[in-house]
Design an enzyme around this catalytic site. Structure first.
Site, PDB file in Angstrom:
ATOM      1  N   ASP A 361       0.895  -1.300  -0.217  1.00  0.00           N
ATOM      2  CA  ASP A 361      -0.001  -0.014   0.015  1.00  0.00           C
ATOM      3  C   ASP A 361       0.888   1.145  -0.126  1.00  0.00           C
ATOM      4  O   ASP A 361       2.164   1.196  -0.327  1.00  0.00           O
ATOM      5  CB  ASP A 361      -0.851  -0.153   1.167  1.00  0.00           C
ATOM      6  CG  ASP A 361      -2.330   0.653   0.899  1.00  0.00           C
ATOM      7  OD1 ASP A 361      -2.344   1.965   0.873  1.00  0.00           O
ATOM      8  OD2 ASP A 361      -3.278   0.229   0.675  1.00  0.00           O
ATOM      9  N   ARG A 437      -6.183  16.501   2.750  1.00  0.00           N
ATOM     10  CA  ARG A 437      -5.147  15.658   3.354  1.00  0.00           C
ATOM     11  C   ARG A 437      -3.788  16.024   2.892  1.00  0.00           C
ATOM     12  O   ARG A 437      -2.957  15.022   2.273  1.00  0.00           O
ATOM     13  CB  ARG A 437      -5.594  14.086   2.683  1.00  0.00           C
ATOM     14  CG  ARG A 437      -5.074  12.753   3.437  1.00  0.00           C
ATOM     15  CD  ARG A 437      -4.869  11.739   2.667  1.00  0.00           C
ATOM     16  NE  ARG A 437      -4.799  10.554   3.391  1.00  0.00           N
ATOM     17  CZ  ARG A 437      -4.150   9.306   3.118  1.00  0.00           C
ATOM     18  NH1 ARG A 437      -3.829   9.107   2.138  1.00  0.00           N
ATOM     19  NH2 ARG A 437      -4.105   8.182   3.814  1.00  0.00           N
ATOM     20  N   ASP A 472      -6.245   4.589  -5.762  1.00  0.00           N
ATOM     21  CA  ASP A 472      -6.802   5.336  -4.715  1.00  0.00           C
ATOM     22  C   ASP A 472      -7.089   6.610  -5.113  1.00  0.00           C
ATOM     23  O   ASP A 472      -6.312   7.068  -6.032  1.00  0.00           O
ATOM     24  CB  ASP A 472      -5.779   5.352  -3.451  1.00  0.00           C
ATOM     25  CG  ASP A 472      -6.480   5.300  -2.127  1.00  0.00           C
ATOM     26  OD1 ASP A 472      -7.658   5.906  -2.142  1.00  0.00           O
ATOM     27  OD2 ASP A 472      -5.950   5.403  -1.100  1.00  0.00           O
ATOM     28  N   ASP A 541     -12.938   2.365   4.525  1.00  0.00           N
ATOM     29  CA  ASP A 541     -12.058   1.982   5.591  1.00  0.00           C
ATOM     30  C   ASP A 541     -12.307   1.555   6.785  1.00  0.00           C
ATOM     31  O   ASP A 541     -11.425   1.443   7.669  1.00  0.00           O
ATOM     32  CB  ASP A 541     -11.162   3.411   5.623  1.00  0.00           C
ATOM     33  CG  ASP A 541     -10.216   3.634   4.555  1.00  0.00           C
ATOM     34  OD1 ASP A 541      -9.814   2.872   4.026  1.00  0.00           O
ATOM     35  OD2 ASP A 541      -9.746   4.755   4.359  1.00  0.00           O
TER      36      ASP A 541
HETATM   37  C1  DGJ Z   1      -7.276   5.251   1.730  1.00  0.00           C
HETATM   38  C2  DGJ Z   1      -7.637   4.030   1.498  1.00  0.00           C
HETATM   39  O1  DGJ Z   1      -8.838   3.988   1.724  1.00  0.00           O
HETATM   40  C3  DGJ Z   1      -6.556   2.995   2.486  1.00  0.00           C
HETATM   41  O2  DGJ Z   1      -6.804   1.719   2.158  1.00  0.00           O
HETATM   42  C4  DGJ Z   1      -5.207   3.098   2.252  1.00  0.00           C
HETATM   43  O3  DGJ Z   1      -4.743   2.706   0.887  1.00  0.00           O
HETATM   44  C5  DGJ Z   1      -4.737   4.644   2.510  1.00  0.00           C
HETATM   45  N1  DGJ Z   1      -5.639   5.486   1.592  1.00  0.00           N
HETATM   46  C6  DGJ Z   1      -3.322   4.937   2.023  1.00  0.00           C
HETATM   47  O4  DGJ Z   1      -3.383   6.421   1.880  1.00  0.00           O
END
Ligand code: DGJ
Length: 748
Positions: A361, A437, A472, A541
């Site tokens: 990730d 962010r 993402d 998440d």
């Molecule tokens: C948001 C995603 O939903 C998470 O699973 C992860 O990949 C984070 N971003 C990483 O910054």
């Protein structure tokens, strides 16, 4: 499925085995909606004429008797002779804003045309109706597609400017229809937030109307581009339910409002709030596709119709039937804090677990030690990975696993080399540039930015043996402006999405062997537009079993289970909610989708390791294929019953899996049963509990479906066959129902 045009009555009949959608061309050239519902014969529907003596504006030269507001219509254009209902199209032609579209011609197409630059459904039978405004010189093609494996009608429009000068489109919805309700109707919509996506809300559809929309540039976690219009008495299995969903990922609006005659005008498409579009001579504007599903048998049948439609006609056909990878992702276990050694240990510990893909990730690229930098600098961080990505990839492959990599390609950090070189690539206005962010969004309305993203990802995929990409997107669009668009900035959000679709198309089509998963801070872009590119999307998440039972079930009302990415995490108490739930419960909820893990196996106890290995084997044995192709049934919703139960049944009805989760425990609880669906009434099924496959009973389908299964056998822990749900909060279990192959139970 058929599309029939009756020349005498000038009526179109769109029909499949179950539904009819009927409208006609009025003398005046308007398209008048007549009927939408259970399949009917192709009779004349003139007896349905309904005209009043209401105080309205009349049609003048066309019809001195009837105001246009009295007609249920298929296309509502703005400014049209006293039609004050929500319009579906509005243009500004040198200040003239009265659009007068009349029928010109129609064609039943042998092939469904694709939409320029946007995803859309495949196959089906399509009707194209050309409407024309002679004075404004504007042509509008209205498309209808019907399917035989789903009760869906897909609709969209194309607008062409035939003037020598440019015009402005101020509103262009994909579809409009006037529903004549049989009873009081309610709108079920899905609001939310990060970690709390797709919560359900129910409101009466009154004259005040219901509207859901996004202006975030993204479909969003706050509102999903989906609505159910259902009778006040509609249940999961009975009554009328109309599902509306947009194959679009940007700003959208879906509106439903009663008019003065009690009809509901339903409109859906690109949100008109922050939108207009300049159309030069001979240019065409295409709306996204809207999908309307009509169910006469409740909400669950509507949901199954969407699943069939999206599996058969939207999701990449190379992947739709392939077993999804069982991934283990390092995000929840390590965040960005990892190095080569840690990853090697992580990968080693996955051997023999049943996981088949390791996904690396966020955090693997230049200086990405927190979320405050580096997006756009897609260069491997040698401090963390001194032997490069190739080493970790090879290490993963040698461990018998596939390799997945995280990207956030649509973003740029202020603290990045990319920003130093291209500050103008970040979306910002002349007054402000809000960071979300700690990052900006790349301006995908610019071709050179799209090319940069395409080249970057393609280079990685061409250089390294990457099997899986997690794509993402962690912030919404703000301060929309693009130097190339100048005063046409209301086009920006739509152009951003067209840019994104172009990028995805270019990357994914050239790498058909790579599996792409969508993600947006969890499930902030879970829509049918994304589904056309990503067969699977990270739903939230929030990995807490209780929360997930709600999020996933609502998501599954429109999107197939295989598209919902569900992971088991180690955290108990859960990282996002602080809630405790045992592994069986977490597993049971995560099994109702494409299953994966987010945990460091090297840190698990031997018992947990064994349990998870067994769970994965159990998922592969029973759930994996069912999730891909089975029929889904919602048996009980957490919010209604303090009990969640969802079932999948194979198309041949030989196998079924049920996942169950209890909310809060209640001592001496009421008796609770679930009533499975979709079995063969006369066939005998073994009912087995949990991954131990403990036999609970052998019963015929009709007994199981009608007498139900008791989910709170008591005393629990001491009853070896009990499903054992009421001991503790947030406990769960799975049931497998398997048809006995050679055994028939004789009827008395
Ligand atoms: C948001 C995603 O939903 C998470 O699973 C992860 O990949 C984070 N971003 C990483 O910054």
């Amino acid at each position: 499925m058929h599309i029939i045009f009756d020349k005498n009555s000038k009526t179109f009949f769109l029909e499949n085995k179950e539904i009819s959608y009927v409208f006609k061309i009025e003398e005046s050239g308007f398209l008048r909606h007549l009927y939408w519902g259970k399949r009917i014969s192709r009779d004349s529907l003139n007896h349905l004429d309904y005209f009043t003596e209401s105080q309205s504006v009349f049609l003048g030269d066309m019809d001195r008797m009837h105001p246009i507001e009295e007609y249920p219509l298929e296309l509502g254009s703005f400014g049209n002779r006293g039609d004050y209902r929500e319009s579906s199209i509005s243009i500004n032609n040198l200040g003239h804003r009265t659009l007068d579209l009349r029928y010109k011609s129609h064609k039943i197409l042998s092939e469904k045309p694709e939409i320029d630059g946007m995803p859309s459904l495949r196959d089906g039978k399509t009707l194209k109706i050309t409407m024309f405004d002679n004075v404004n010189k504007i042509k509008v093609d209205v498309f209808y597609t019907i399917y035989d494996d789903s009760n869906a009608i897909a609709r969209r429009m194309e607008i062409v400017n035939l003037n020598d000068h440019e015009i402005k489109i101020e509103k262009a919805f994909s579809a409009c229809v006037d529903i004549i309700p049989k009873e009081n109707m309610q709108a079920i919509t899905f609001h939310g937030a990060w970690l709390r996506e797709r919560m359900q809300e129910k409101n009466d559809i009154t004259h005040a109307g219901i509207e859901i929309s996004s202006t975030r540039g993204v479909s969003s976690a706050q509102t999903n581009p989906s609505m159910i219009i259902a009778g006040a008495n509609t249940t999961m299995y009975q009554g009328t339910a109309i599902g509306i969903n947009l194959i679009y990922s940007g700003d959208f609006a879906i509106k439903a409002k009663q008019d003065q005659y009690g009809r509901i005008r339903l409109t859906a498409g690109i949100n008109d709030e922050d939108f207009d579009w300049t159309l030069k001579k001979n240019e065409k504007f295409s709306t996204p596709e809207a999908v309307f599903v009509y169910s006469c048998n409740g909400i669950n049948a509507m949901s199954q119709s969407f699943h069939n439609l999206y599996r058969n006609h939207l999701i990449n056909s190379d992947w739709v039937k392939k077993s999804r990878p069982i991934i283990c992702n390092n995000w929840e276990a390590t965040g960005v804090d990892f190095n080569e050694k840690k990853l090697m240990r992580f990968i080693d510990s996955l051997k023999g677990s049943g996981v088949d893909t390791f996904v690396l990730d966020d955090g693997w690229f230049l200086g990405r030690n927190s979320d405050s930098s580096s997006l756009g600098d897609w260069i491997v961080d040698k401090k963390k990975l001194p032997r490069g990505l190739e080493f970790i990839i090879e290490y993963t492959h040698k461990a018998g696993l596939k390799f997945g990599l995280w990207f956030e390609p649509e973003m740029i950090s202020k603290n990045s080399l990319l920003y130093q070189h291209h500050p103008d690539w970040a979306i910002k206005s002349n007054t402000i540039a809000s960071e979300g962010r700690n990052q900006y969004v790349l301006d995908l309305s610019k071709n050179e930015v799209c090319d940069f993203v395409i080249d970057t990802i393609n280079k990685y995929l061409d250089t390294y043996k990457i099997n899986y990409i997690k794509w993402d997107m962690n912030r919404y669009l703000t301060e929309s402006f693009s130097s190339e668009l100048g005063t046409r900035s209301k086009e920006h959000h739509h152009r951003y999405n067209l840019g994104l679709y172009k990028v995805l198309d270019a990357v994914i089509k050239t790498h058909p062997d790579v599996f792409f998963e969508g993600c947006a801070s969890g499930g902030a872009r879970f829509d049918a537009g994304m589904l056309a590119f990503f067969p699977q999307i990270w739903a939230s998440d929030n990995s807490d079993a209780y929360s997930r039972s709600i999020i996933q079930t609502h998501t599954s009302l429109f999107y197939p289970l295989s598209s919902i990415d569900c992971h088991v995490t180690t955290g108990t108490p859960n990282m996002q909610t602080g809630r405790m739930s045992d592994l069986t419960a977490r597993f049971s909820v995560a099994s109702m989708g494409s299953f994966g893990c987010e945990m460091d196996f090297s840190k698990l106890s031997d018992e947990d390791k064994r349990n998870i290995r067994e769970f994965i084997a159990f998922y592969k044995k029973y759930f994996q294929t069912l999730v891909l192709s089975g029929d889904t049934y919602i048996l009980s919703q957490m919010n209604d019953n303090n009990l969640w139960a969802q079932q999948i049944v194979s198309k041949d009805k030989a196998l079924s899996a049920i996942s169950i989760l209890q909310g809060l425990n209640k001592p001496i609880p009421e008796e609770k049963r679930i009533y499975p669906q979709g079995l063969v009434a006369s066939a005998c099924y073994r009912i087995m509990v949990g991954k131990q496959e403990k036999l609970l009973a052998k019963l015929r389908g009709d007994t199981i479906m009608n007498a139900g299964i008791n989910v709170n056998n008591w005393p629990l822990r001491s009853d070896p066959n009990g499903i054992g749900l009421n001991f503790g909060d947030f406990v769960g279990q799975t049931l497998i129902l398997e048809q006995e192959e050679n055994e028939t139970i004789e009827k008395d």
